[in-house]
Design a protein around this motif. Structure first.
Motif, short mmCIF file in Angstrom:
data_model
loop_
_atom_site.label_atom_id
_atom_site.label_comp_id
_atom_site.label_asym_id
_atom_site.label_seq_id
_atom_site.Cartn_x
_atom_site.Cartn_y
_atom_site.Cartn_z
N LYS A 1 -13.89 -47.58 -10.12
CA LYS A 1 -14.25 -46.47 -9.25
C LYS A 1 -15.70 -46.04 -9.49
O LYS A 1 -16.47 -45.82 -8.57
N ARG A 2 -16.02 -45.93 -10.78
CA ARG A 2 -17.36 -45.49 -11.13
C ARG A 2 -18.38 -46.50 -10.59
O ARG A 2 -19.40 -46.11 -10.01
N ALA A 3 -18.10 -47.77 -10.78
CA ALA A 3 -19.03 -48.80 -10.32
C ALA A 3 -19.22 -48.72 -8.81
O ALA A 3 -20.34 -48.78 -8.31
N ALA A 4 -18.12 -48.52 -8.08
CA ALA A 4 -18.21 -48.46 -6.62
C ALA A 4 -18.98 -47.22 -6.18
O ALA A 4 -19.85 -47.29 -5.29
N LEU A 5 -18.71 -46.09 -6.82
CA LEU A 5 -19.38 -44.84 -6.43
C LEU A 5 -20.87 -44.91 -6.72
O LEU A 5 -21.70 -44.47 -5.92
N GLU A 6 -21.21 -45.48 -7.88
CA GLU A 6 -22.63 -45.57 -8.22
C GLU A 6 -23.35 -46.54 -7.27
O GLU A 6 -24.47 -46.27 -6.84
N ALA A 7 -22.69 -47.63 -6.97
CA ALA A 7 -23.29 -48.60 -6.05
C ALA A 7 -23.47 -47.97 -4.67
O ALA A 7 -24.47 -48.17 -3.99
N TRP A 8 -22.49 -47.15 -4.30
CA TRP A 8 -22.58 -46.47 -3.00
C TRP A 8 -23.73 -45.46 -2.99
O TRP A 8 -24.49 -45.37 -2.03
N ALA A 9 -23.86 -44.71 -4.09
CA ALA A 9 -24.93 -43.71 -4.16
C ALA A 9 -26.28 -44.39 -3.99
O ALA A 9 -27.16 -43.89 -3.28
N ALA A 10 -26.45 -45.56 -4.62
CA ALA A 10 -27.72 -46.28 -4.51
C ALA A 10 -27.91 -46.82 -3.09
O ALA A 10 -29.02 -46.81 -2.56
N THR A 11 -26.82 -47.24 -2.47
CA THR A 11 -26.90 -47.76 -1.11
C THR A 11 -27.32 -46.66 -0.15
O THR A 11 -28.10 -46.89 0.78
N ARG A 12 -26.82 -45.45 -0.40
CA ARG A 12 -27.15 -44.32 0.47
C ARG A 12 -28.64 -44.02 0.41
O ARG A 12 -29.26 -43.72 1.42
#
Lengths: 166, 490
Positions: free
Chosen positions: B447-458
């Motif tokens: 979850k953490r990995a996905a959320l962090e990757a998403w934050a960077a994508t945003r």
């Protein structure tokens, strides 16, 4: 209490008075002018505003839209959510919403008036003012939240905090 | 003239008492308990040197026949000196880098004409059709190398040479070295002695001989691909003469070498102890390879019995040894090194070394089940994120140009950052796979990995309305994906 809530109290007080009918007419009429440029609307807004520039204009704009809706304040019903309901019925609403998100200072009054005219019932005008005050910040967090509200995702707690700090 | 004995001269880089130095083969084995580890930046050199030391040990000790032998040596804290010394003395003449009749791992009578630069021995160096990926040596200015480095390069080449065009001595194209393409599994312990013991899988010495125990190969044996051996016999494969090489001594160093075909391998039912297998798409067992675009751990469960695979014998042996030691109240901390090259036909694309913990009790159905579930969750979420990237791309660039769409989706950091974060998190999960909460912690990591990757994508996207729309819709999908992760193990 936020600036929007204080301003809403001011408008609600105005609505409670007998002078509301001429005030409402003047504020509505002001929508034909650049915000803050119509002299007859000034007595109803000017005593409240402290700032210059866009912040002053935002107050005029919200007051005029409030008058347009005859003071139908509905707490929690933001413009984005109201537009979302409307979008179920008509495809063109999304296009207008996206145009509104990209509106610059020249366009925003016109596009807001259009959008507000589109939705029935009341709106959260306190929130609207707060949002407009932060509209031109470079991070565009307000617009991001509007998009989330429109497309059906709510901001995470962390995002909300960031926005408050900003 | 005999020159540079690999038994006595320093050429094996080791870490001893915190310092890197070079030692000869004899010292490496007799002092293995005082040496921390073989220390080289090259994963291929690391694997090849270990295989050489293991081949010598298997032959000198004529075993181990059983796990108990290994345990005895472990507890003795050193290899038995007598048999080792005797063996090395007996074959000392076969371990000279330069020798008129029996140069180590080479062919004495290869002609000097048409010599090649020594650098062709190393896949990491640019030469021939290797891409100039790691190095900018060109064939016009071949530097002279010291004997020690030439010896290591020779060893690496014999172990990892890839097949391809040869056109020498009547042989058009050469074959792969037996372990040129699979991933090699090397469990490592607290010092070199432990590491070697962890890889000293019980062995039957009959019908097997390393290159120094058989008559030396001559050019006449290799011309026209005349000599063919079945891939069988452990130390034979550990010391497979993949090519005919003759290093040319320039006094103090080597610049060129004679080069030709080696012994052609014939398929046999041999399984290299360092190689793992998995079921391929047609249901056949195939050697597990490293792949260019993903870390090895994503295939970790494919080699486990639950999915029809086979772990490397070295890993199984290390587990058994660990278990025996634990029963005796001793502790062995084992790390697993996965070494090898990623290749495409005759080209080396990458050279890898990945290090994982090897927790005791990994090879039991319960731990396997958890591992399988963990990897499945990771892949499913990864696929979900891929779909998400495509959806975001569609919102931004529209559907008109398919290529632009997929290119844009690929340029988003979403998947890359996700897998990168998991590369860091996986060893921790593996180390704790036996514990009850391991899977829950792993799902948190996902979850953490996905959320962090998403934050960077945003941040990567703009803030125009269409971008904000893409983000808002993407967040809804992400929320659903994360909600689908559930901790269930069957």
């Amino acid at each position: 209490m936020s600036q929007g809530e204080r301003f809403l109290e001011w408008l609600e007080a105005l609505k409670g008075k007998r002078a509301w009918t001429p005030a409402r007419a003047a504020l509505r009429r002001s929508l034909a002018f650049p915000p803050g440029a119509y002299p007859k609307a000034m007595p109803y807004v000017e005593p409240f505003v402290r700032e210059e520039g866009w912040k002053r204009e935002a107050h005029y704009l919200v007051a005029a839209l409030y008058a347009l809706k005859d003071g139908a304040h509905q707490k929690g019903r933001t413009l984005a959510r109201a537009l979302r309901e409307k979008a179920q019925e008509s495809d063109s609403v999304e296009k207008r919403f996206l145009a509104l998100l990209d509106a610059d200072r020249d366009q925003i009054a016109f596009r807001l008036r259009q959008a507000v005219g589109l939705v029935g019932e009341g709106l959260d005008f306190a929130r609207l003012l707060d949002d407009l005050l932060g509209w031109f910040s470079p991070e565009r967090r307000v617009q991001a939240r509007w998009a989330r509200e429109f497309y059906g995702t709510e901001a995470s707690e962390e995002e909300k905090e960031k926005e408050v700090e900003a | 003239m005999k020159k540079f004995s690999l038994l006595e001269e320093p050429w094996i880089p080791v870490l001893r008492e915190g310092r890197v130095e070079e030692v000869g083969l004899r010292e490496a084995l007799l002092q293995a308990h005082n040496i921390t580890r073989i220390e080289t930046p090259s994963p291929l050199e690391e694997a090849a040197l270990h295989r050489l030391l293991l081949a010598v040990l298997h032959r000198a000790l004529m075993g181990p026949r059983r796990l108990e032998d290994v345990l005895d040596w472990w507890r003795a804290g050193r290899f038995p000196e007598g048999p080792l010394t005797n063996y090395l003395d007996r074959f000392a003449d076969r371990f000279f880098l330069f020798h008129p009749k029996t140069p180590f791992f080479q062919v004495a009578d290869l002609p000097e004409e048409n010599a090649l630069p020594w650098s062709k021995l190393l896949p990491e160096l640019a030469s021939g059709n290797n891409p100039t990926l790691f190095d900018h040596t060109t064939e016009e200015n071949v530097p002279k190398v010291a004997y020690a480095q030439a010896a290591r390069a020779l060893l690496v080449h014999q172990t990892f040479a890839l097949g391809g065009l040869l056109r020498r001595f009547g042989v058009a194209s050469a074959k792969d070295a037996p372990v040129a393409r699979p991933a090699l599994f090397l469990p490592t312990g607290g010092n070199l002695l432990e590491t070697l013991l962890l890889n000293l899988v019980p062995y039957t010495p009959e019908e097997d001989a390393p290159i120094w125990e058989v008559p030396p190969l001559r050019l006449a044996d290799l011309e026209g691909g005349r000599t063919k051996w079945p891939i069988a016999g452990r130390t034979r494969v550990y010391t497979w003469p993949t090519r005919g090489v003759r290093l040319l001594d320039e006094g103090g160093g080597v610049r060129f070498m004679g080069y030709g075909p080696g012994v052609e391998p014939l398929e046999a039912t041999y399984r290299d102890p360092m190689v793992a297998q998995r079921l391929d798409s047609r249901g056949n067992l195939a050697a597990l390879r490293l792949s260019e675009d993903r870390s090895f751990w994503r295939d970790f469960s494919a080699m486990l019995p639950r999915q029809g695979g086979k772990v490397a014998a070295t890993v199984e042996h290390a587990e058994n040894l660990q278990g025996e030691l634990e029963d005796g109240g001793e502790e062995a901390r084992v790390a697993l090194r996965v070494l090898g090259q990623v290749s495409d036909q005759a080209k080396v694309l990458d050279v890898r070394r990945e290090v994982y913990p090897l927790p005791p009790g990994l090879l039991c159905p319960e731990a396997e089940g958890k591992l399988e579930k963990a990897l499945k969750d990771a892949e499913e979420l990864g696929r979900g994120l891929q779909g998400l990237a495509l959806q975001v791309a569609r919102a931004v660039v529209g559907e008109r140009d398919r290529k632009e769409l997929t290119d844009f989706a690929r340029s988003l950091p979403l998947g890359r950052l996700y897998w990168h974060a998991l590369d860091g998190a996986f060893p921790g999960f593996l180390a704790r796979v036996g514990e009850g909460e391991a899977l829950g912690l792993w799902q948190e990591a996902l979850k953490r990995a996905a959320l962090e990757a998403w934050a960077a994508t945003r941040l990567f996207l703009g803030t125009e309305a269409r971008h904000l729309k893409a983000v808002a819709e993407g967040e809804r999908v992400l929320g659903r994906l994360l909600g689908e992760l559930k901790e269930v193990v069957k």
